[in-house]
Every structure is written in structure tokens, then in C-alpha cells.
Design a protein around this motif. Structure first.
Motif, PDB file in Angstrom:
ATOM      1  N   ARG A   9       2.187   0.124  -9.210  1.00 17.34           N
ATOM      2  CA  ARG A   9       0.948   1.091  -8.167  1.00 17.34           C
ATOM      3  C   ARG A   9       0.382   1.898  -9.368  1.00 17.34           C
ATOM      4  NH1 ARG A   9       3.201   3.646  -4.568  1.00 17.34           N
ATOM      5  NH2 ARG A   9       1.715   3.062  -2.691  1.00 17.34           N
ATOM      6  N   MET A  10       1.642   2.658 -10.086  1.00 16.63           N
ATOM      7  CA  MET A  10       0.080   3.703 -10.544  1.00 16.63           C
ATOM      8  C   MET A  10      -0.956   3.377 -11.478  1.00 16.63           C
ATOM      9  SD  MET A  10       1.237   6.022  -9.518  1.00 16.63           S
ATOM     10  CE  MET A  10       0.367   7.718 -10.440  1.00 16.63           C
ATOM     11  N   VAL A  11      -0.831   2.505 -12.226  1.00 15.43           N
ATOM     12  CA  VAL A  11      -1.849   1.714 -13.107  1.00 15.43           C
ATOM     13  C   VAL A  11      -3.017   1.661 -12.359  1.00 15.43           C
ATOM     14  CG1 VAL A  11      -2.264   0.293 -14.865  1.00 15.43           C
ATOM     15  CG2 VAL A  11      -0.135  -0.003 -14.410  1.00 15.43           C
ATOM     16  N   LEU A  12      -2.574   1.416 -11.762  1.00 18.65           N
ATOM     17  CA  LEU A  12      -3.344   0.414  -9.691  1.00 18.65           C
ATOM     18  C   LEU A  12      -4.335   1.901  -9.758  1.00 18.65           C
ATOM     19  CD1 LEU A  12      -2.009  -2.780  -7.694  1.00 18.65           C
ATOM     20  CD2 LEU A  12      -3.398  -2.293 -10.152  1.00 18.65           C
ATOM     21  N   PHE A  13      -3.825   3.148  -9.356  1.00 22.49           N
ATOM     22  CA  PHE A  13      -4.337   4.222  -8.935  1.00 22.49           C
ATOM     23  C   PHE A  13      -4.345   5.335  -9.514  1.00 22.49           C
ATOM     24  CE2 PHE A  13      -3.460   8.991  -9.268  1.00 22.49           C
ATOM     25  CZ  PHE A  13      -4.299   9.109  -8.341  1.00 22.49           C
ATOM     26  N   THR A  69       0.887  -0.927   0.496  1.00 20.83           N
ATOM     27  CA  THR A  69      -0.235   0.156  -0.408  1.00 20.83           C
ATOM     28  C   THR A  69       0.795   1.267   0.345  1.00 20.83           C
ATOM     29  OG1 THR A  69      -1.840  -1.048   1.215  1.00 20.83           O
ATOM     30  CG2 THR A  69      -1.895   1.504   0.688  1.00 20.83           C
ATOM     31  N   LEU A  70       2.011   1.531   0.714  1.00 22.79           N
ATOM     32  CA  LEU A  70       2.756   2.597   0.928  1.00 22.79           C
ATOM     33  C   LEU A  70       4.067   1.540   1.127  1.00 22.79           C
ATOM     34  CD1 LEU A  70       2.665   5.499   0.397  1.00 22.79           C
ATOM     35  CD2 LEU A  70       2.876   5.198   3.237  1.00 22.79           C
ATOM     36  N   PRO A  71       4.834   1.926  -0.009  1.00 22.89           N
ATOM     37  CA  PRO A  71       5.837   1.268  -0.034  1.00 22.89           C
ATOM     38  C   PRO A  71       7.158   1.767   0.631  1.00 22.89           C
ATOM     39  CG  PRO A  71       5.603   0.853  -2.217  1.00 22.89           C
ATOM     40  CD  PRO A  71       4.740   1.462  -1.176  1.00 22.89           C
ATOM     41  N   ARG A  72       8.254   1.723   1.181  1.00 24.87           N
ATOM     42  CA  ARG A  72       9.189   3.063   1.348  1.00 24.87           C
ATOM     43  C   ARG A  72       9.256   3.657  -0.155  1.00 24.87           C
ATOM     44  NH1 ARG A  72      14.173   0.577   3.413  1.00 24.87           N
ATOM     45  NH2 ARG A  72      15.940   2.549   4.142  1.00 24.87           N
ATOM     46  N   GLY A  73      10.024   5.370  -0.037  1.00 29.97           N
ATOM     47  CA  GLY A  73       9.973   5.624  -1.009  1.00 29.97           C
ATOM     48  C   GLY A  73       8.239   6.440  -1.501  1.00 29.97           C
ATOM     49  N   ALA A  74       7.197   5.861  -1.971  1.00 31.89           N
ATOM     50  CA  ALA A  74       5.746   6.385  -2.070  1.00 31.89           C
ATOM     51  C   ALA A  74       5.523   6.897  -1.289  1.00 31.89           C
ATOM     52  CB  ALA A  74       5.654   4.812  -2.224  1.00 31.89           C
ATOM     53  N   TRP A  75       5.027   8.170  -2.262  1.00 35.50           N
ATOM     54  CA  TRP A  75       4.216   8.993  -1.163  1.00 35.50           C
ATOM     55  C   TRP A  75       2.792   8.944  -1.875  1.00 35.50           C
ATOM     56  CZ3 TRP A  75       1.191  12.055  -4.179  1.00 35.50           C
ATOM     57  CH2 TRP A  75       1.725  11.843  -5.125  1.00 35.50           C
ATOM     58  N   LEU A  76       1.948   8.380  -1.799  1.00 33.37           N
ATOM     59  CA  LEU A  76       1.354   8.140  -2.883  1.00 33.37           C
ATOM     60  C   LEU A  76       0.331   6.639  -2.527  1.00 33.37           C
ATOM     61  CD1 LEU A  76      -1.227  10.083  -4.489  1.00 33.37           C
ATOM     62  CD2 LEU A  76      -0.546   8.611  -6.173  1.00 33.37           C
ATOM     63  N   PRO A  77      -0.485   5.998  -0.925  1.00 34.38           N
ATOM     64  CA  PRO A  77      -0.574   5.091  -0.772  1.00 34.38           C
ATOM     65  C   PRO A  77      -1.547   4.680  -1.440  1.00 34.38           C
ATOM     66  CG  PRO A  77      -1.750   7.050   0.409  1.00 34.38           C
ATOM     67  CD  PRO A  77      -0.933   7.419  -0.261  1.00 34.38           C
ATOM     68  N   VAL A  78      -1.912   3.699  -2.593  1.00 37.76           N
ATOM     69  CA  VAL A  78      -2.591   2.641  -3.382  1.00 37.76           C
ATOM     70  C   VAL A  78      -2.834   1.593  -2.555  1.00 37.76           C
ATOM     71  CG1 VAL A  78      -2.410   0.982  -5.353  1.00 37.76           C
ATOM     72  CG2 VAL A  78      -1.114   3.349  -5.348  1.00 37.76           C
ATOM     73  N   PRO A  79      -4.711   1.566  -2.339  1.00 39.92           N
ATOM     74  CA  PRO A  79      -4.940   0.456  -1.142  1.00 39.92           C
ATOM     75  C   PRO A  79      -5.154  -0.934  -1.484  1.00 39.92           C
ATOM     76  CG  PRO A  79      -6.390   2.526  -1.686  1.00 39.92           C
ATOM     77  CD  PRO A  79      -4.948   2.260  -2.300  1.00 39.92           C
ATOM     78  N   PHE A  80      -4.339  -1.496  -0.559  1.00 39.78           N
ATOM     79  CA  PHE A  80      -4.829  -3.537  -0.457  1.00 39.78           C
ATOM     80  C   PHE A  80      -5.313  -3.313   0.524  1.00 39.78           C
ATOM     81  CE2 PHE A  80      -1.008  -2.473  -3.784  1.00 39.78           C
ATOM     82  CZ  PHE A  80      -1.657  -3.078  -4.649  1.00 39.78           C
ATOM     83  N   ARG A  81      -6.013  -4.282   0.717  1.00 41.81           N
ATOM     84  CA  ARG A  81      -6.377  -4.620   2.024  1.00 41.81           C
ATOM     85  C   ARG A  81      -5.166  -5.416   2.794  1.00 41.81           C
ATOM     86  NH1 ARG A  81      -9.516  -9.752   1.330  1.00 41.81           N
ATOM     87  NH2 ARG A  81      -7.248 -10.870   1.740  1.00 41.81           N
ATOM     88  N   ILE A  82      -5.354  -5.303   3.837  1.00 37.90           N
ATOM     89  CA  ILE A  82      -4.289  -5.597   5.367  1.00 37.90           C
ATOM     90  C   ILE A  82      -4.169  -6.660   5.843  1.00 37.90           C
ATOM     91  CG2 ILE A  82      -2.913  -4.551   7.107  1.00 37.90           C
ATOM     92  CD1 ILE A  82      -3.327  -1.885   5.667  1.00 37.90           C
ATOM     93  N   ASP A  83      -3.485  -7.547   6.220  1.00 37.06           N
ATOM     94  CA  ASP A  83      -3.769  -8.749   6.710  1.00 37.06           C
ATOM     95  C   ASP A  83      -2.844  -8.850   8.582  1.00 37.06           C
ATOM     96  OD1 ASP A  83      -4.394  -9.586   3.488  1.00 37.06           O
ATOM     97  OD2 ASP A  83      -5.146 -11.253   5.438  1.00 37.06           O
ATOM     98  N   ALA A  84      -3.140  -8.905   9.409  1.00 44.51           N
ATOM     99  CA  ALA A  84      -2.412  -8.556  10.610  1.00 44.51           C
ATOM    100  C   ALA A  84      -2.727  -9.979  11.123  1.00 44.51           C
ATOM    101  CB  ALA A  84      -3.181  -7.539  11.365  1.00 44.51           C
TER     102      ALA A  84
END
Lengths: 213, 314
Positions: free
Chosen positions: B92-96, A160-175
Motif C-alpha cells: 500500500r505504501m508503495v502505491l501511495f 482502499t482502507l483496510p482495518r487498522g490503516a488510517w491512510l486511504p490508498v485509492p482503488f476502484r470500488i466494485d458494487a
């Protein structure tokens, strides 16, 4: 004042964003203690890891004090303010004797009845890959053998938000929240148990993932 | 606020009565056989209450609420889909951009702009997804990567938004309301699921396509179809502009499309070797497990109702 604002942010922003925006599938929620002191041991892939841990752990979230690098979280006055008053980090100065600083900071919080949150991998690293664990948490557990150490495995935060990215792209999170890991008198065995939990949980996320070659 | 209409209001009340009766029945069964495990059934009932509760509130509040509700369903479904398929970090950008198409699609629903609603994903989405996929610069698995994203958009955004589009089809003021059409579509597909399941459980022997779903039998399929056609013929003339024969035909359409929509999701899950797509709806699985039958039925039913009910003699 900060306490009130923290509460508002927690219930009006953090929880809705984490649960409605991203969505978390929590397994083993009952393993979270209702009160401190405790040690949470979380795998680390993203800045979201702390946010998700706070959102899913229930009322004990008020007591959480994450261990964090001072050079990163005190990098500017704004970040320092957030780190001190909202994240309430245990700052570790990595330049001189970090292990001692870590043990001192954590002991102070545990003695006060708080929950110390540790990312034993140290850094976020590559998305969704477990790195070698550092042994600090074992040293801490040795000093506090009666305090529960709860392992938490998060999957999806790194996507969803990897290191270095500023834009979160949603995925479900498993905990995955594990049962407390008991101190049995040996550091290697203790760390192996934590690693075992992470790996075992990783296999239960029955979803393929590929990282760029 | 008062767009619900008397007829849709009666049907909602009927659904609530039906749910109350079903809940009491489950409770009685539980009390009668305390040794048996009814937890999955109870969880399913609770999930039904949440689904019907949210839908009722949305329909009572009106157009904006209905559109936001279905946009959120699309969002959850797309997110679940992208979570279960193997996605790669560089995409990621495609999914965005895929996510960005959701609010746009529902804005066109809100303005009842049928042409833009229809072309957004097949025309503009096609271009945007292809362009952003090319810009990743990675050619490994290009066809399957672009295919899975595009297919997911069609299944979760294009198709589910047709349910919301039903809401804006009728002119306000008549006895047939948008709320009635949405209810008609949702009730038929979900009722078809349940009745196919019950007929199959009771009489099912000969499997239709065991490699995809061992639970699908001829008795379930045909029995469910008959029940759905009867329900459609009863509700259709009341909730929609369709006459009795056309309503029955729409029931047939929903039954077949619902059946294949269900199997469609089974194929996706079998391909990925997973049992449920998520755990959002206890007892059902994920949201894709619940909307699976709508993925093919919603667009077909929307066009059927628009064609026979609103285009007149062309």
C-alpha cells in the motif's frame, strides 16, 4: 440544522470523494428501493463500506440507519455525536443480550419506515475475505417477511482502507446490488442465499487479489 | 483565459460540427433500422461528447484547467491500472508514493520545467518506488511487484503528462498556441484509432497479430495510417510549428505509436484475462481503453514537436 449540514456533507463531500476520488462501478443499481422500509445487507471490510452504500443508493440514503456496536461508535463524545447525528446508527450494546437489542432497535426503525443497514459478518475482518455470516438478519426478516432485504456486495473498500490503516490508498470500488431476497420460512436457507449472492458477486470481480501469506 | 488562439478555436468548432453530424447520422440510422441494436454506438457517442466537452472547456479556460484535467486523467488511469493488476496489501505504501508522484509531475508541467518533468519519474520515482518496496520487507514476487508499479507509472503518469506538456511548449502570443498543440495530439491519436477501426472493418482481411488482437488488420493499419498522415499534413502547419513534410512525418509517428499503444493495452488485458479495464466510459470501457493509444504516442509526439519546432538550429 443537522439535516441541512448532513445534506451539504452528502452532496459536497461524500459523493465527490466516493465517486471522483475512489470511483465506484455499480452493477444492479436499479435494485435499490426508492423508499423505506427496507433492510440492506452489506459485506464488511472497511469503514468505507457505509460511506459507499450511502453514496450509491440514491434518494433512499436519507432513511439509512446502520446497525453498529455501541462500545465502538460511542467510544468518545466526538464519535458519539457523529454516530448519533450524522451516521444515525442503531447502537447495539454487545455486553448484554445483543440479539434482543438488535431486534428491538431494528424493529423501531423499520416501523418508522427507515432502512436498516446490516453488516452480517459482524466485523470488518481481513481485507476482501468473506467471513461467516451471523444470523441476526434472518431473525429480523422472519419478523418482517414483507420488507425487502437487499444484498449488497462491495469489493475494493478493504483494499482502499483496510482495518487498522488510517491512510486511504485509492482503488476502484466494485458494487453489486442484488434483487430482494424473499423470506421463505427458513433461516439457514435465507442466510445461504445472502452468502450465495456475496460469493457469486465476488467471482464476477474478475480481478486477481492476493493477501499476504 | 484567452490563450486558446484563433486557430485552435476554429478547430474546436470544427470538431463540434463533426460530432453534431455524427450524432445526427447515428440517430438517422437508428430511426431507419429500429430492429437493430445501436445502444453501444449511442453510448460511444455520448462518451465522445463528454470527452470532447471536457477537453474544450479545459482548453478555453486555459493552462491551469488543462493541467488539472490531464492530472486527473493520469490519476484515473493509474487507479484503474492498480485496480486491475494483482496488488498486494503490504504494498500500500508503495502505491501511495506512486500516487504522490502525479501532482509533482504536473507541477513541473505547470512551471514548464522540462528537465524536472523528464527526470521526476525515471530518476526520483525509480528511487522512491524501489526504497518503499524494499521497506515492505517482503521478497516474494519482488521483481514483478516493483515492475508492475513502475511500468504503470510510466504508462499513466509519465506518458499522459506529455500531452499536458505540449500546452506549455509555445511562447504565449504567437499564432501557434499550447491549446493548438494539445488539440493536434489528441485529434491525431483519436482520429487514428477511429480510422484504423473503420478501414479495418470495411476492407480488413489479413490479421497482423491475432494472438494479441484479432481486430487488427493490415488494411486497417495502413488505411488508418494514410488517413492520419493526410490529416496531420493538413492540420500540422496550422496548429504546430511543423512544416508540411514534418507534420506528415509526425502523423506517421502517431499512427504507428498509436497502433502499438492500443496493442500494449490489449496485451495487459489478455495477460489479466479481462475484456475491459473498467466501465467509466460507456461503450468504450475504462479510461485505459480510451487512452491506450496515447501511452506511446504522446511522449513521442511531444518530443518530435519540441525537437523540430522549438529547439531550432542547435
Amino acid at each position: 440544522m443537522h439535516g441541512f449540514l448532513r445534506k451539504v456533507l452528502y452532496y459536497a463531500v461524500l459523493k465527490p470523494v466516493i465517486f471522483l476520488g475512489f470511483g465506484v462501478w455499480v452493477r444492479g443499481r436499479e435494485n435499490f428501493p426508492v423508499d423505506g422500509p427496507a433492510i440492506f445487507c452489506v459485506n464488511h471490510n472497511s469503514h468505507l463500506d457505509l460511506m459507499v452504500s450511502l453514496a450509491i443508493c440514491g434518494p433512499v440514503h436519507r432513511k439509512i440507519r446502520p446497525v453498529a456496536a455501541a462500545d465502538y461508535f460511542y467510544a468518545n463524545p466526538f464519535l458519539r455525536f457523529i454516530s448519533n447525528h450524522f451516521l444515525r446508527i442503531i447502537p447495539i450494546d454487545r455486553t448484554q443480550n445483543p440479539l434482543q437489542a438488535f431486534l428491538d432497535g431494528c424493529s423501531r426503525e423499520l416501523d418508522a419506515g427507515n432502512v436498516v443497514l446490516i453488516f452480517p459478518e459482524g466485523t470488518r475482518g481481513e481485507p476482501e475475505q468473506i467471513q461467516e455470516l451471523k444470523g441476526g438478519v434472518a431473525c429480523l426478516a422472519q419478523g418482517y417477511p414483507d420488507i425487502p432485504v437487499i444484498p449488497v456486495f462491495l469489493y475494493g473498500t478493504g483494499r482502499t482502507l483496510p482495518r487498522g490503516a488510517w491512510l486511504p490508498v485509492p482503488f476502484r470500488i466494485d458494487a453489486f446490488v442484488g434483487k430482494p431476497i424473499e423470506w421463505k420460512g427458513n433461516r439457514e436457507g435465507f442466510m445461504a442465499e445472502i452468502m450465495g449472492f456475496f460469493e457469486n458477486s465476488g467471482q464476477q470481480v474478475n480481478r486477481p487479489i492476493s493477501t499476504p501469506k | 483565459m484567452f490563450e486558446l488562439g484563433l486557430r485552435a478555436g476554429f478547430v474546436i468548432a470544427g470538431v463540434w460540427g463533426f460530432l453534431v453530424a455524427a450524432t445526427l447520422l447515428v440517430r438517422r440510422k437508428k430511426a431507419a433500422n429500429p430492429e437493430r441494436d445501436y445502444s453501444e454506438l449511442s453510448q460511444r457517442m455520448t462518451s465522445w461528447w463528454v470527452i470532447i466537452g471536457l477537453l474544450s472547456v479545459g482548453l478555453i479556460l486555459g493552462k491551469m484547467a488543462v493541467i488539472v484535467l490531464f492530472a486527473f486523467v493520469s490519476y484515473l488511469a493509474l487507479k484503474e491500472y492498480l485496480t486491475i493488476i494483482p496488488t498486494q496489501m503490504q504494498d500500500r505504501m508503495v502505491l501511495f508514493w506512486a500516487y504522490i508522484l502525479i501532482p509533482l509531475q504536473y507541477v513541473f508541467v505547470y512551471h514548464a520545467d522540462f528537465e524536472m518533468f523528464l527526470v521526476l519519474i525515471p530518476v526520483y520515482g525509480l528511487a522512491v518506488i524501489a526504497m518503499s518496496m524494499i521497506l515492505t520487507g517482503v521478497t516474494d514476487g519482488y521483481i514483478s511487484r516493483i515492475g508492475t508499479v513502475y511500468w504503470g507509472l510510466m504508462m499513466t503518469v509519465f506518458s499522459i503528462s506529455h500531452l499536458a506538456y505540449l500546452y506549455v511548449l509555445p511562447e504565449p502570443g504567437g499564432p501557434v498556441t499550447g491549446a493548438g498543440l494539445v488539440l493536434y495530439a489528441v485529434l491525431l491519436t483519436q482520429f487514428n484509432d477511429v480510422s484504423q477501426y473503420i478501414w479495418g472493418k470495411r476492407f480488413g482481411r489479413r490479421k497482423i497479430i491475432p494472438s494479441v488482437s484479432p481486430g487488427k488488420t493490415w488494411a486497417g493499419f495502413l488505411g488508418g495510417m494514410g488517413t492520419t498522415v493526410v490529416l496531420a499534413a493538413l492540420l500540422g502547419p496550422w496548429l504546430t510549428p511543423l512544416s508540411v513534410p514534418l507534420a506528415a512525418l509526425s502523423g506517421l509517428l502517431v499512427s504507428v505509436a498509436g497502433f502499438f499503444g492500443d496493442l500494449n493495452m490489449s496485451c495487459v488485458k489478455r495477460d489479466l484475462c479481462i475484456k475491459d479495464t473498467g466501465a467509466m466510459l460507456p461503450g468504450h470501457g475504462g479510461i485505459l481503453d480510451r487512452v491506450d493509444s496515447l501511452t506511446l504516442a504522446a511522449p513521442l509526439l511531444c518530443h518530435f514537436i519540441r525537437f523540430f519546432g522549438y529547439l531550432g538550429d542547435r
